[in-house]
Motif scaffolding. Structure first.
Motif, short mmCIF file in Angstrom:
data_model
loop_
_atom_site.label_atom_id
_atom_site.label_comp_id
_atom_site.label_asym_id
_atom_site.label_seq_id
_atom_site.Cartn_x
_atom_site.Cartn_y
_atom_site.Cartn_z
N MET A 1 -3.76 7.46 -4.18
CA MET A 1 -4.97 6.76 -3.76
C MET A 1 -5.74 6.22 -4.98
SD MET A 1 -5.48 6.48 -0.46
CE MET A 1 -7.22 6.51 0.02
N GLN B 1 -4.41 -2.32 -7.86
CA GLN B 1 -4.56 -3.37 -6.85
C GLN B 1 -5.32 -4.58 -7.40
OE1 GLN B 1 -7.15 -2.85 -3.40
NE2 GLN B 1 -5.54 -3.65 -2.11
N SER C 1 0.83 -1.20 0.00
CA SER C 1 0.00 0.00 0.00
C SER C 1 0.87 1.25 0.00
CB SER C 1 -0.93 0.01 1.21
OG SER C 1 -0.25 0.47 2.35
N GLN D 1 -4.16 2.97 -5.63
CA GLN D 1 -4.45 1.96 -4.60
C GLN D 1 -5.89 1.43 -4.70
OE1 GLN D 1 -2.29 1.48 -1.33
NE2 GLN D 1 -3.48 -0.38 -1.38
N PHE D 2 -6.81 2.31 -5.00
CA PHE D 2 -8.22 1.92 -4.92
C PHE D 2 -8.94 2.09 -6.24
CE2 PHE D 2 -7.11 3.02 -0.55
CZ PHE D 2 -7.48 1.83 0.06
#
Lengths: 503, 503
Positions: free
Chosen positions: B445, B491, B430, B448-449
């Motif tokens: 972010m 991810q 992360s 990551q998402f």
């Protein structure tokens, strides 16, 4: 809870749903599911009418048994579109009615999700489907010398999906944490049919901690489709110390002193005299029957760690006033020490037609005080109660014995249980340690929380499920229900026990 | 991050706020706060213009320094009514700009909330106000043989309120957990001015786990006014094992093997050769300078536990290919072993005009792979990077050295840092282990998402703060920002490193 059955009458939440067209829902689901994944005949629905809280029964409108995540998405999208409640269910071992079906809803049984996707011994992670049994994870990890630590009593039957929903605990959770501390990542589907990954395999995933939010949310925020859990190395050795006390208050203080000495045993359990008597007749664990209470203290680790911890525990117990202290000499004796504790629930079933298992928590230092309060309640309600505690966690499991066939006994048992929970809150504890709120303790939530907290719960629920279709009527009471029930919030104040100092 | 200063230009979130009438807000706040609690002159605002991410600066519109919870409630109600952003701030040690002021907002400085309300040695709980320094909690608990475990490097200065906001970690968090594992209860105020109690002193508070949700929420959900933390018994003894390795990949594997052997040390840190060289010049810790990497392994507990763990750790390290192994002989030597690690950041400041500290996490088994990837990036970006890791947690702190005065170096450093974070995500990790997202990593972010996760974050935010006034522009990017930035979520997929197996 024994033999008596209350058919649940539709509550306030159900009024919105009474117009649902069962045939239309059935048709819509049949279009996305094979016939083996959809149950609609009465004889097929009957086995699903309750979970572990067997006193509450409700036939579901339909049962769906999906096999793939894509099917879960389809089911949820259909139910969302048609305004149909959905109750997800694992093995149905909930003791609080968390998986009790909804009269106008689809019971979403995750029993076919039982694949262990992978075990990674280097990262010490197992990725499993939600219908995998708790114990099966440890069995799959055993060849690598690893195991999954949280161990609810139902671990042979209960599934990891249900464990996540209830944030399940167990004897080992004192040392190794609850489910929330042992789950790394959950993949789930929201009521709108969106697939969301909560958490990650990395330390401290950024963003809001939705994984912790989901864990213990009692199936009200999302449906779990995959879970990654942390595995721990199996301890090389475990030994158990059994200590007898002639006074329950002194036993309670001994628990607090073990923790205060900086020892976190792998298990720290307490049973009162009524409990040891009930189980001794049943499993012959060899417990000292003249003791007012016994403690079981499990020490695990390397042989050196265990030897040292056993010595320190014994010393603290002696100083705290234990009478007899026994240390298990081998694995067979250790298992015998635990056999009694593990048989407490069935033993209660043997000596009483019905029993009611409570699950409050209190600060450890108040264990003795609580036991005395329960003894006083036994006299007042004219019912017997046997007490087994996850003492190290301050988690009580009083088992109130009653006979549902005897007029008035069930009502007295329920009032007795409610008073135990309210007293737990007043002592600085809570209404549930590990069994969840479900339908069983929803009114006590009004005692535990004030309006601002309940309002926040409802707002968070609405963020995930604005139409309120996932497991409606569970866990979080409406503000109206609390106002009408007349129960008073005691956490922030000091009612109804003004004599108690607030911690 | 050294000397270069970017004045932050108002972003997309600021457009809504540009019509705010500063004088009207000042008047409204002056009506509820004494003059000593409200700053509005430029010379008084200047000291508050940045936090630990000194490269980003922004004067706040006003600074409020409330003394009571009631004043916090009033401030928030006024700002809510007038549509004014609020940024809460503890000691301002955030390394990600989490407490960076808002140009049209009130900086809510909690510096006057510095009371230790009570220390309860029996329950092992401390109740403190949010402005109490992390280290001060342990100091207050020391007379009882207790301490507060999470230990961010800034613990002398940083406050518990900020620790809660950022879910702060530290060397000891491998064994004792992050802030979220050591906080029992937070009392806070929502943007609407509602006082809410999150969590409780009891095991597993029922209802949704709003305490975990609040912890690490970077000041975007509520303003903390009181915190209850768990205290642990101070270990009787600690010793440190220092091991030298001639290869970084082998050192990384040794870390994974220690954990795989079931040992959870109190600290497990790694430094590469560039890092040991930088600190050795500075603090003379006596590190072996010819080693490609060193590991520091802290063992704590009773003398018997420490002796056994040191022996096991040494054995694993030897088997894993360590060259030299040293064991601290006394407390002075143990502190000397750690002095170098603790001086890594100032040492970087000594050898480079500027440095940029990253905070990604990766699975432990990929430490060596990551170090090699960083070495390759050093060549490609033509910048040096020294590496210190909370290796046991897989938490990297690469320090990218640059000179902001040299044309192009800062942009190269930022691109280098972004690539490290994106690679961390691709490796199954992360973008932040403990420093938070803040303004610094908001674009990562998006890597990551995915959309569904970001949408859930925004919904949860709206449940607490529908108008988006608490710490706007931090931590959670808008979907638009991600779309426009063109960053791809990796991810769930496998871009931009298709060669990597997804864990």
């Amino acid at each position: 809870m024994g033999t008596s059955v209350n058919d649940v009458s539709p509550g306030e939440a159900d009024v919105h749903f009474s117009g649902i067209d069962r045939n239309a829902v059935l048709q819509a689901l049949a279009a996305v599911l094979p016939p083996t994944c959809l149950l609609s005949e009465l004889e097929d629905l009957r086995p699903w009418e309750c979970d572990g809280l067997a006193a509450m029964r409700q036939l579901p409108m339909l049962v769906a048994l999906p096999e793939t995540e894509a099917q879960v998405v389809e089911i949820l999208k259909i139910c969302q579109r048609m305004g149909v409640p959905v109750v997800a269910r694992g093995a149905g071992t909930s003791l609080s009615g968390g998986a009790m079906p909804h009269a106008f809803g689809v019971l979403l049984a995750m029993a076919k999700f039982r694949k262990i996707v992978r075990v990674d011994p280097v990262a010490r992670v197992a990725v499993v489907q939600p219908g995998v049994r708790n114990k099966a994870i440890s069995e799959a990890a055993a060849p690598y010398g690893l195991y999954y630590a949280p161990d609810p009593s139902s671990q042979i039957a209960c599934t990891i999906g249900g464990n996540v929903a209830e944030n399940a605990g167990g004897v080992h959770c004192l040392k190794y944490g609850l489910t929330v501390h042992n789950v790394l990542r959950v993949r789930g589907v929201t009521m709108a049919g969106d697939v969301v990954e909560f958490g990650s395999h990395a330390l401290d995933s950024p963003g809001y901690d939705l994984l912790a939010l989901l864990t213990g949310s009692e199936g009200m925020l999302a449906v779990t489709t995959e879970v990654s859990v942390r595995l721990l190395p199996t301890p090389q050795l475990a030994r158990c110390v059994l200590a007898a006390f002639s006074d329950v208050v002194v036993a309670g203080e001994a628990v607090a002193e073990i923790i205060a000495a900086g020892i976190i045993p792998a298990g720290l359990e307490m049973m009162d005299q009524a409990a040891t008597a009930a189980v001794e007749d049943f499993v012959h664990a060899g417990y000292p029957l003249d003791a007012a209470a016994i403690l079981l203290v499990e020490c695990d680790g390397t042989p050196e760690e265990v030897a040292e911890e056993v010595a320190r525990v014994s010393e603290v117990l002696q100083r705290a006033g234990a009478g007899e202290i026994r240390i298990s000499r081998d694995e067979a004796e250790r298992l015998r020490f635990w056999a009694g504790r593990k048989a407490a629930f069935p033993a209660a079933g043997r000596i009483s037609p019905d029993y009611y298992c409570m699950d409050g928590t209190i600060p450890r230092k108040r264990l003795g005080e609580m036991l005395n309060a329960i003894a006083e309640m036994e006299r007042r309600y004219a019912l017997r109660c046997i007490n087994v505690f996850h003492a190290g966690d301050g988690n009580l499991h009083p088992l109130i014995l009653f006979d549902a066939a005897a007029p008035g006994e069930q009502a007295r048992a329920e009032a007795f249980g409610a008073e135990i929970l309210e007293r737990s809150v007043a002592l600085g504890g809570s209404i549930t340690g590990e069994h969840g709120v479900g339908v069983e303790k929803i009114d006590q939530m009004c005692v535990q929380f004030g309006e601002n907290e309940l309002r926040m719960f409802h707002r968070v629920k609405a963020a995930f499920d604005p139409a309120g279709l996932l497991n409606p009527g569970k866990a979080i009471p409406t503000l109206n229900r609390c106002a009408e029930g007349g129960r008073q919030h005691v956490q922030g104040g000091n009612l109804p026990y003004p004599e108690l100092e607030r911690f």
